[in-house]
Design a protein around this motif. Structure first.
Motif, PDB file in Angstrom:
ATOM      1  N   GLY A  48       0.799  -1.215   0.000  1.00 16.14           N
ATOM      2  CA  GLY A  48       0.000   0.000   0.000  1.00 16.14           C
ATOM      3  C   GLY A  48       0.835   1.270   0.000  1.00 16.14           C
ATOM      4  O   GLY A  48       0.456   2.266  -0.621  1.00 16.14           O
ATOM      5  N   ALA A  49       1.999   1.248   0.675  1.00 17.37           N
ATOM      6  CA  ALA A  49       2.801   2.463   0.821  1.00 17.37           C
ATOM      7  C   ALA A  49       3.298   3.025  -0.506  1.00 17.37           C
ATOM      8  O   ALA A  49       3.056   4.204  -0.806  1.00 17.37           O
ATOM      9  N   PRO A  50       3.994   2.247  -1.357  1.00 15.86           N
ATOM     10  CA  PRO A  50       4.435   2.842  -2.638  1.00 15.86           C
ATOM     11  C   PRO A  50       3.271   3.199  -3.548  1.00 15.86           C
ATOM     12  O   PRO A  50       3.362   4.152  -4.323  1.00 15.86           O
ATOM     13  N   ALA A  51       2.167   2.446  -3.446  1.00 15.42           N
ATOM     14  CA  ALA A  51       0.992   2.779  -4.257  1.00 15.42           C
ATOM     15  C   ALA A  51       0.424   4.129  -3.831  1.00 15.42           C
ATOM     16  O   ALA A  51       0.080   4.971  -4.673  1.00 15.42           O
ATOM     17  N   TYR A  52       0.315   4.366  -2.524  1.00 13.53           N
ATOM     18  CA  TYR A  52      -0.214   5.635  -2.027  1.00 13.53           C
ATOM     19  C   TYR A  52       0.743   6.783  -2.345  1.00 13.53           C
ATOM     20  O   TYR A  52       0.328   7.854  -2.797  1.00 13.53           O
ATOM     21  N   GLN A  53       2.037   6.565  -2.104  1.00 14.25           N
ATOM     22  CA  GLN A  53       3.013   7.615  -2.369  1.00 14.25           C
ATOM     23  C   GLN A  53       3.076   7.961  -3.851  1.00 14.25           C
ATOM     24  O   GLN A  53       3.310   9.113  -4.213  1.00 14.25           O
ATOM     25  N   SER A  54       2.867   6.956  -4.704  1.00 10.25           N
ATOM     26  CA  SER A  54       2.858   7.206  -6.150  1.00 10.25           C
ATOM     27  C   SER A  54       1.568   7.861  -6.606  1.00 10.25           C
ATOM     28  O   SER A  54       1.542   8.582  -7.601  1.00 10.25           O
ATOM     29  N   LEU A  55       0.483   7.602  -5.874  1.00  7.24           N
ATOM     30  CA  LEU A  55      -0.808   8.185  -6.229  1.00  7.24           C
ATOM     31  C   LEU A  55      -0.873   9.663  -5.858  1.00  7.24           C
ATOM     32  O   LEU A  55      -1.476  10.468  -6.577  1.00  7.24           O
ATOM     33  N   LEU A  56      -0.238  10.038  -4.769  1.00 11.25           N
ATOM     34  CA  LEU A  56      -0.327  11.411  -4.254  1.00 11.25           C
ATOM     35  C   LEU A  56       0.086  12.468  -5.281  1.00 11.25           C
ATOM     36  O   LEU A  56      -0.632  13.453  -5.477  1.00 11.25           O
ATOM     37  N   PRO A  57       1.221  12.300  -5.993  1.00  9.92           N
ATOM     38  CA  PRO A  57       1.597  13.341  -6.971  1.00  9.92           C
ATOM     39  C   PRO A  57       0.638  13.451  -8.150  1.00  9.92           C
ATOM     40  O   PRO A  57       0.666  14.464  -8.861  1.00  9.92           O
ATOM     41  N   SER A  58      -0.188  12.428  -8.379  1.00  8.61           N
ATOM     42  CA  SER A  58      -1.136  12.499  -9.493  1.00  8.61           C
ATOM     43  C   SER A  58      -2.426  13.215  -9.099  1.00  8.61           C
ATOM     44  O   SER A  58      -3.315  13.395  -9.932  1.00  8.61           O
ATOM     45  N   LEU A  59      -2.533  13.642  -7.856  1.00  7.02           N
ATOM     46  CA  LEU A  59      -3.735  14.345  -7.395  1.00  7.02           C
ATOM     47  C   LEU A  59      -3.573  15.857  -7.438  1.00  7.02           C
ATOM     48  O   LEU A  59      -4.566  16.586  -7.367  1.00  7.02           O
ATOM     49  N   VAL A  60      -2.313  16.337  -7.524  1.00  5.78           N
ATOM     50  CA  VAL A  60      -2.048  17.781  -7.565  1.00  5.78           C
ATOM     51  C   VAL A  60      -0.968  18.047  -8.606  1.00  5.78           C
ATOM     52  O   VAL A  60      -0.177  17.159  -8.924  1.00  5.78           O
ATOM     53  N   PRO A  61      -0.896  19.269  -9.151  1.00  4.48           N
ATOM     54  CA  PRO A  61       0.198  19.613 -10.064  1.00  4.48           C
ATOM     55  C   PRO A  61       1.546  19.540  -9.353  1.00  4.48           C
ATOM     56  O   PRO A  61       1.636  19.680  -8.128  1.00  4.48           O
ATOM     57  N   ARG A  62       2.599  19.352 -10.121  1.00  7.09           N
ATOM     58  CA  ARG A  62       3.939  19.142  -9.575  1.00  7.09           C
ATOM     59  C   ARG A  62       4.386  20.290  -8.672  1.00  7.09           C
ATOM     60  O   ARG A  62       5.015  20.063  -7.636  1.00  7.09           O
TER      61      ARG A  62
END
Length: 396
Positions: free
Chosen positions: A117-131
């Protein structure tokens, strides 16, 4: 609070905060009960070790999974497994048949779920907001986690004292439902493409990517040291509550709440900081500050003075961790993010169980005060040495 302008981030933030509150309710009850059932600081460290070591062992495989499959689905499966473990523990306590080995085994299973779950969540977070708003999003994520560390222990301490441990675990199980619902509601800016190479080749690609990035090796090494030594100030608070201050679960709740309040303050400081330059310099200053606070907390002559240093220790801890997390996210691309974050987690999350296990043994042999103070002194040295020697990263 720029990240809150984005609807999907708000949804995930609220759900994650709800789940984190439940998690900290369980953590408080579980840590106290392990110490009560076993009477051993080593068993307390072993419980933390078993909960975190799967993240260390499975990180590379989990990173590949995060870059190959729908990250939302991986998170849903992870949440469902953790929810099941919480309900099993609630039933065991309600029936009065729980033993320490039950808690240790379920901690390991939860660790396996969190490993994916951890890398999936951490990878998902940047796709929710602009860089450009990523540091703010990471800081806001730290705030929800540490806000839960204030609310969760208070609710957990109340539930443990008035209702019993089964309620802490059962309510935590229910809290996972919020995350599962939120994951079904959001849309992401990036979905991994189907992989053509083997799992082994995907792992090697991740390692090669890390090897080409300037400063990553140093960041990973420092992250390992920071977590293996710095998180002890949180993990062994039950020992300070019982053995140093002669208190009970209410004392432990107070200590954990004060540390969490400092952590929230630290996360707010990172969010208000705004700028993305000089992250490495400020992270190392925070690391040295954390070590100084650990020394002062361990050697404080009174609990009231200890609470002051514990507050600033929590502030320095989260400030350092949030800045290092922002640095590694900036270094990763969307296609490689899962693997990069999984390798980072080997150091960042892997340091926790190894440090907890070693510190637990040392605390049993030499007592909590000198051990925590000694670990703080090492962190002061590392932070100052990095400030003096690593000129290239200081300039970033």
């Amino acid at each position: 609070f720029t990240a809150f302008e984005y609807r999907d981030f708000r949804v995930m933030w609220a759900a994650a905060c709800t789940s984190s509150i439940g998690t900290w309710m369980q953590k408080l009850a579980q840590s106290w009960l392990v110490l009560q059932l076993s009477g051993s600081a080593f068993m307390l460290g072993l419980d933390a070790f078993l909960g975190e070591i799967p993240i260390f062992l499975l990180a590379l495989v989990a990173g590949v999974a995060a870059d190959r499959f729908d990250r939302r689905r991986l998170l849903i499966y992870s949440q469902m497994l953790q929810m099941s473990c919480a309900f099993v523990l609630a039933v065991l306590f309600a029936m009065g048949v729980v033993q320490v080995w039950h808690i240790l085994a379920l901690s390991f299973v939860v660790g396996v779920a969190q490993a994916f779950g951890a890398p999936a969540y951490q990878s998902l977070l940047p796709s929710l907001v602009p860089r450009e708003h990523l540091p703010n999003a990471i800081a806001m994520n730290s705030i929800q986690f540490n806000l839960a560390r204030v609310v969760g222990p208070m609710l957990g301490g109340l539930a443990l004292a008035k209702l019993g441990a089964a309620w802490c675990f059962g309510l935590n199980g229910l809290s996972y439902i919020a995350v599962i619902i939120s994951l079904m509601m959001i849309t992401t800016m990036f979905i991994p493409a189907p992989a053509r190479e083997s799992v082994g080749e995907s792992m090697r690609q991740g390692l090669r990517f890390i090897g080409r990035q300037a400063g990553v090796k140093t960041l990973i090494a420092v992250s390992f040291a920071a977590t293996s030594l710095g998180v002890s100030i949180v993990t062994f608070l039950p020992v300070f509550a019982r053995d140093v201050y002669g208190g009970n679960e209410a004392t432990y709740t107070l200590l954990l709440t004060v540390e969490s309040a400092g952590a929230i303050t630290g996360a707010l400081l990172v969010a208000f900081r705004g700028k993305t330059d000089q992250l490495w310099r400020d992270a190392m200053i925070s690391l040295a500050g954390l070590g100084g606070c650990m020394i002062a907390f361990a050697l404080a002559p009174s609990m009231m003075l200890g609470l002051v240093f514990l507050f600033f220790g929590g502030l320095a801890l989260i400030t350092c961790f949030a800045m290092m997390s922002s640095l590694i996210q900036f270094m990763a691309t969307d296609e490689m993010r899962g693997r990069v974050m999984s390798i980072y987690n080997i150091a960042f999350r892997g340091g926790m169980p190894i440090g907890s296990l070693i510190t637990g043994r040392l605390v049993e042999d030499f007592a909590a005060k000198p051990v925590i103070a000694g670990e703080g002194a090492i962190l002061v040295f590392i932070g100052l040495a990095m400030l003096v020697s690593n000129r290239r990263m200081l300039a970033e």
